[in-house]
Write a protein that holds these residues in place. Structure first.
Motif, PDB file in Angstrom:
ATOM      1  N   GLY A 105       0.747  -1.135   0.022  1.00 30.21           N
ATOM      2  CA  GLY A 105       0.147  -0.082  -0.064  1.00 30.21           C
ATOM      3  C   GLY A 105       0.881   1.327  -0.039  1.00 30.21           C
ATOM      4  O   GLY A 105       1.781   1.175   0.458  1.00 30.21           O
ATOM      5  N   LYS A 106       0.592   2.194  -0.872  1.00 25.39           N
ATOM      6  CA  LYS A 106       1.241   3.685  -0.780  1.00 25.39           C
ATOM      7  C   LYS A 106       1.206   4.476   0.225  1.00 25.39           C
ATOM      8  O   LYS A 106       2.044   5.285   0.596  1.00 25.39           O
ATOM      9  CB  LYS A 106       0.672   4.225  -1.986  1.00 25.39           C
ATOM     10  N   SER A 155     -12.264  -0.793   3.621  1.00 18.60           N
ATOM     11  CA  SER A 155     -13.255  -0.724   2.514  1.00 18.60           C
ATOM     12  C   SER A 155     -12.571  -1.556   1.415  1.00 18.60           C
ATOM     13  O   SER A 155     -13.484  -2.052   0.624  1.00 18.60           O
ATOM     14  CB  SER A 155     -13.009   0.804   2.138  1.00 18.60           C
ATOM     15  N   LEU A 156     -11.198  -1.801   1.341  1.00 22.99           N
ATOM     16  CA  LEU A 156     -10.760  -2.729   0.140  1.00 22.99           C
ATOM     17  C   LEU A 156     -10.924  -4.139   0.469  1.00 22.99           C
ATOM     18  O   LEU A 156     -11.535  -4.740  -0.369  1.00 22.99           O
ATOM     19  CB  LEU A 156      -8.874  -2.551   0.307  1.00 22.99           C
ATOM     20  N   HIS A 161     -13.812  -5.166   2.159  1.00 20.94           N
ATOM     21  CA  HIS A 161     -15.165  -5.445   1.641  1.00 20.94           C
ATOM     22  C   HIS A 161     -15.225  -5.266   0.129  1.00 20.94           C
ATOM     23  O   HIS A 161     -16.136  -6.046  -0.486  1.00 20.94           O
ATOM     24  CB  HIS A 161     -16.227  -4.646   2.435  1.00 20.94           C
ATOM     25  N   ARG A 200      -2.808  -5.563  -3.370  1.00 21.54           N
ATOM     26  CA  ARG A 200      -1.333  -5.307  -2.687  1.00 21.54           C
ATOM     27  C   ARG A 200      -0.528  -6.451  -3.242  1.00 21.54           C
ATOM     28  O   ARG A 200       0.389  -6.713  -2.535  1.00 21.54           O
ATOM     29  CB  ARG A 200      -1.418  -4.895  -1.329  1.00 21.54           C
ATOM     30  N   MET A 234     -18.069   7.466   1.383  1.00 19.83           N
ATOM     31  CA  MET A 234     -17.513   6.428   0.645  1.00 19.83           C
ATOM     32  C   MET A 234     -18.435   5.156   0.399  1.00 19.83           C
ATOM     33  O   MET A 234     -18.558   4.643  -0.556  1.00 19.83           O
ATOM     34  CB  MET A 234     -16.447   5.739   1.680  1.00 19.83           C
ATOM     35  N   VAL A 235     -19.446   4.922   1.585  1.00 11.62           N
ATOM     36  CA  VAL A 235     -20.139   3.716   1.448  1.00 11.62           C
ATOM     37  C   VAL A 235     -21.286   4.311   0.339  1.00 11.62           C
ATOM     38  O   VAL A 235     -21.978   3.363  -0.493  1.00 11.62           O
ATOM     39  CB  VAL A 235     -20.733   3.460   2.621  1.00 11.62           C
ATOM     40  N   GLN A 252     -19.977   3.861  -2.846  1.00 12.84           N
ATOM     41  CA  GLN A 252     -19.979   2.419  -3.350  1.00 12.84           C
ATOM     42  C   GLN A 252     -21.300   1.812  -3.833  1.00 12.84           C
ATOM     43  O   GLN A 252     -21.188   1.009  -4.710  1.00 12.84           O
ATOM     44  CB  GLN A 252     -19.357   1.527  -2.201  1.00 12.84           C
ATOM     45  N   LYS A 282     -16.955   8.214  -3.602  1.00 11.66           N
ATOM     46  CA  LYS A 282     -16.317   7.005  -3.349  1.00 11.66           C
ATOM     47  C   LYS A 282     -14.849   6.843  -2.771  1.00 11.66           C
ATOM     48  O   LYS A 282     -14.518   6.386  -1.801  1.00 11.66           O
ATOM     49  CB  LYS A 282     -16.646   5.840  -4.453  1.00 11.66           C
ATOM     50  N   THR A 283     -14.060   7.631  -3.501  1.00 16.30           N
ATOM     51  CA  THR A 283     -12.690   7.861  -3.412  1.00 16.30           C
ATOM     52  C   THR A 283     -12.462   9.200  -2.709  1.00 16.30           C
ATOM     53  O   THR A 283     -11.502   9.343  -1.823  1.00 16.30           O
ATOM     54  CB  THR A 283     -11.689   7.371  -4.391  1.00 16.30           C
ATOM     55  N   GLN A 325      -8.309   9.490  -9.190  1.00 13.46           N
ATOM     56  CA  GLN A 325      -9.485   8.470  -9.705  1.00 13.46           C
ATOM     57  C   GLN A 325      -9.191   8.383 -11.000  1.00 13.46           C
ATOM     58  O   GLN A 325      -9.154   7.037 -11.387  1.00 13.46           O
ATOM     59  CB  GLN A 325     -10.746   8.897  -9.229  1.00 13.46           C
ATOM     60  N   ASP A 343      -6.432   5.991 -11.634  1.00 11.40           N
ATOM     61  CA  ASP A 343      -6.681   4.594 -11.381  1.00 11.40           C
ATOM     62  C   ASP A 343      -7.621   4.177 -12.406  1.00 11.40           C
ATOM     63  O   ASP A 343      -7.239   2.867 -12.755  1.00 11.40           O
ATOM     64  CB  ASP A 343      -7.855   4.629 -10.149  1.00 11.40           C
ATOM     65  N   ARG A 353       2.036   8.076 -11.088  1.00 14.96           N
ATOM     66  CA  ARG A 353       1.962   6.739 -10.558  1.00 14.96           C
ATOM     67  C   ARG A 353       1.609   5.699 -11.443  1.00 14.96           C
ATOM     68  O   ARG A 353       0.967   5.846 -12.314  1.00 14.96           O
ATOM     69  CB  ARG A 353       0.909   6.701  -9.057  1.00 14.96           C
TER      70      ARG A 353
HETATM   71  C1  GRG Z   1     -16.765  -1.462   0.354  1.00 15.01           C
HETATM   72  C2  GRG Z   1     -17.656   0.628   1.712  1.00 15.01           C
HETATM   73  C3  GRG Z   1     -16.883   0.040   0.720  1.00 15.01           C
HETATM   74  C4  GRG Z   1     -16.240   0.752   0.056  1.00 15.01           C
HETATM   75  C5  GRG Z   1     -15.550   0.349  -1.096  1.00 15.01           C
HETATM   76  C6  GRG Z   1     -12.428   2.419  -1.618  1.00 15.01           C
HETATM   77  C7  GRG Z   1     -13.544   1.462  -2.252  1.00 15.01           C
HETATM   78  C8  GRG Z   1     -14.975   1.760  -1.782  1.00 15.01           C
HETATM   79  C9  GRG Z   1     -13.154   0.607  -3.046  1.00 15.01           C
HETATM   80  C10 GRG Z   1     -12.079   0.383  -3.662  1.00 15.01           C
HETATM   81  C11 GRG Z   1     -12.036   0.111  -5.317  1.00 15.01           C
HETATM   82  C12 GRG Z   1     -11.172   0.795  -5.933  1.00 15.01           C
HETATM   83  C13 GRG Z   1     -10.091  -0.063  -6.817  1.00 15.01           C
HETATM   84  C14 GRG Z   1     -11.435   2.075  -6.082  1.00 15.01           C
HETATM   85  C15 GRG Z   1     -10.324   3.142  -6.674  1.00 15.01           C
HETATM   86  C16 GRG Z   1      -9.716   4.126  -6.106  1.00 15.01           C
HETATM   87  C17 GRG Z   1      -8.861   3.326  -5.199  1.00 15.01           C
HETATM   88  C18 GRG Z   1      -9.636   3.607  -3.687  1.00 15.01           C
HETATM   89  C19 GRG Z   1      -7.852   2.671  -4.885  1.00 15.01           C
HETATM   90  C20 GRG Z   1      -6.886   2.059  -3.905  1.00 15.01           C
HETATM   91  O1  GRG Z   1      -6.281   2.872  -3.166  1.00 15.01           O
HETATM   92  P1  GRG Z   1      -4.915   3.097  -3.347  1.00 15.01           P
HETATM   93  O2  GRG Z   1      -4.115   3.093  -4.714  1.00 15.01           O
HETATM   94  O3  GRG Z   1      -4.233   1.554  -2.765  1.00 15.01           O
HETATM   95  O4  GRG Z   1      -4.410   4.441  -2.311  1.00 15.01           O
HETATM   96  P2  GRG Z   1      -3.248   1.368  -1.874  1.00 15.01           P
HETATM   97  O5  GRG Z   1      -3.017  -0.204  -1.945  1.00 15.01           O
HETATM   98  O6  GRG Z   1      -1.890   2.025  -2.215  1.00 15.01           O
HETATM   99  O7  GRG Z   1      -3.562   1.756  -0.532  1.00 15.01           O
END
Ligand code: GRG
Length: 295
Positions: A44-45, A80-81, A83, A96, A153-154, A157, A181-182, A219, A222, A293
């Motif tokens: 994780g970053k 969140s990841l 779930h 990761r 966030m929820v 999602q 979401k993010t 995002q 991403d 990134r």
């Molecule tokens: C299940 C309540 C609930 C929420 C989920 C954040 C999220 C909402 C889902 C993650 C899915 C996803 C890939 C979203 C895109 C943006 C994101 C949050 C990427 C992951 O974050 P990084 O890149 O990850 O900061 P690391 O691993 O570096 O912490």
């Protein structure tokens, strides 16, 4: 300090804090603790804790408080990841660069580990070890609850899941979905430093505007990584959006326009920091990092 070193330094500090918070001295159940550690401690970053530490640094906040708040946000992010990876949601087996929690353990354990990380995040914020002033602790809890819950966030999602069946999102609807979401958790990460430092409103507003543009740039990148990145680089499955027929910034704008938009947002984010002196230089560099990134 160059950004890469600063990010690594912040990651080391927050990981030491997370390791202490997830020590077996505090946990009644080995399997739950192991799943929480699996979700939290490898990779994780640590971008969100870094944002807390950097924004707190603008207001002479005690570094220990910023690390604790960063750890609390990372706990919520990791929940969140966990779930999101479940079969009922994105159904992913890699996160990761390692098996997702429900693959390494089982679904029920993954649900409980996510629940426990969520509640632990709030426990950390409410703990006097995080800040001596109870009003500041309460303000942090309130702001994080808003960022992480149904109107953050929820909620985002839920919109995302609904979009998979409803389809046909336009760019405005995607922007709103992603802001929730993010964006909301990234915004809280920047606001947290200002809350800890009880910063004046104009400076909070500047950070909020920075976080808004940073979150969208993050995002869009991403979405680009899902199309252009590899499983090895990102440590997770790629091409998921296209396979699911999901509308994203990239599917609507095309990769080139999406990339240009992310660059514009990164520049805008930097411009919002003009009220700060060189102390905000690493936040300026973060805006570039977020769009450049590869993971
Ligand atoms: C299940 C309540 C609930 C929420 C989920 C954040 C999220 C909402 C889902 C993650 C899915 C996803 C890939 C979203 C895109 C943006 C994101 C949050 C990427 C992951 O974050 P990084 O890149 O990850 O900061 P690391 O691993 O570096 O912490």
């Amino acid at each position: 300090m160059p950004l890469e070193l600063a990010l690594a330094d912040a990651a080391r500090k927050v990981e030491a804090e997370l390791n202490a918070l997830l020590s077996d001295a505090y946990m009644p159940e080995d399997r739950l603790l192991a799943a929480m550690r699996h979700a939290t401690l490898a990779g994780g970053k640590r971008l969100r804790p870094f944002l807390v530490m950097q924004t707190a640094g603008l207001f002479r906040v005690a570094p220990g408080s910023a690390v604790r708040v960063g750890a609390a946000i990372e706990l919520i992010h990791c929940y969140s990841l966990v779930h999101d990876d479940l079969p009922a949601m994105d159904d992913d087996d890699l996160r990761r660069g390692r098996p997702t929690v429900h693959k390494a353990f089982d679904e029920a354990t993954a649900i409980l580990a996510g629940d426990a990380l969520l509640t632990l995040g709030f426990e950390v914020l409410a703990d006097p070890d995080t800040h001596a002033n109870p009003a500041i602790r309460a303000e942090l809890c309130l702001a994080l609850a808003r960022a992480a819950g149904a109107f953050g966030m929820v909620g985002g999602q839920m919109l995302d899941l609904a979009a998979e069946t409803a389809g046909g999102l336009d760019i405005g609807a995607i922007t709103r979905l992603q802001r929730l979401k993010t964006g909301a958790l990234i915004a809280f990460s920047c606001e947290a430093g200002a809350i800890l430092g009880q910063a004046p409103m104009p400076l909070r507003e500047a950070l909020r505007a920075y976080a808004h543009d940073l979150g969208l740039a993050f995002q869009i990148t991403d979405d680009l990584l899902d199309v252009e990145g590899s499983r090895e680089e990102t440590g997770k499955a790629v091409r998921k959006d296209a396979e699911a027929g999901k509308a994203t910034f990239v599917s609507i704008l095309g990769a080139e326009r999406a990339r240009a938009q992310a660059q514009i947002l990164a520049s805008q984010a930097t411009a919002h920091l003009s009220v700060f002196d060189s102390k905000a230089d690493l936040l300026r560099a973060t805006a570039r990092f977020v769009v450049e990134r590869r993971r």
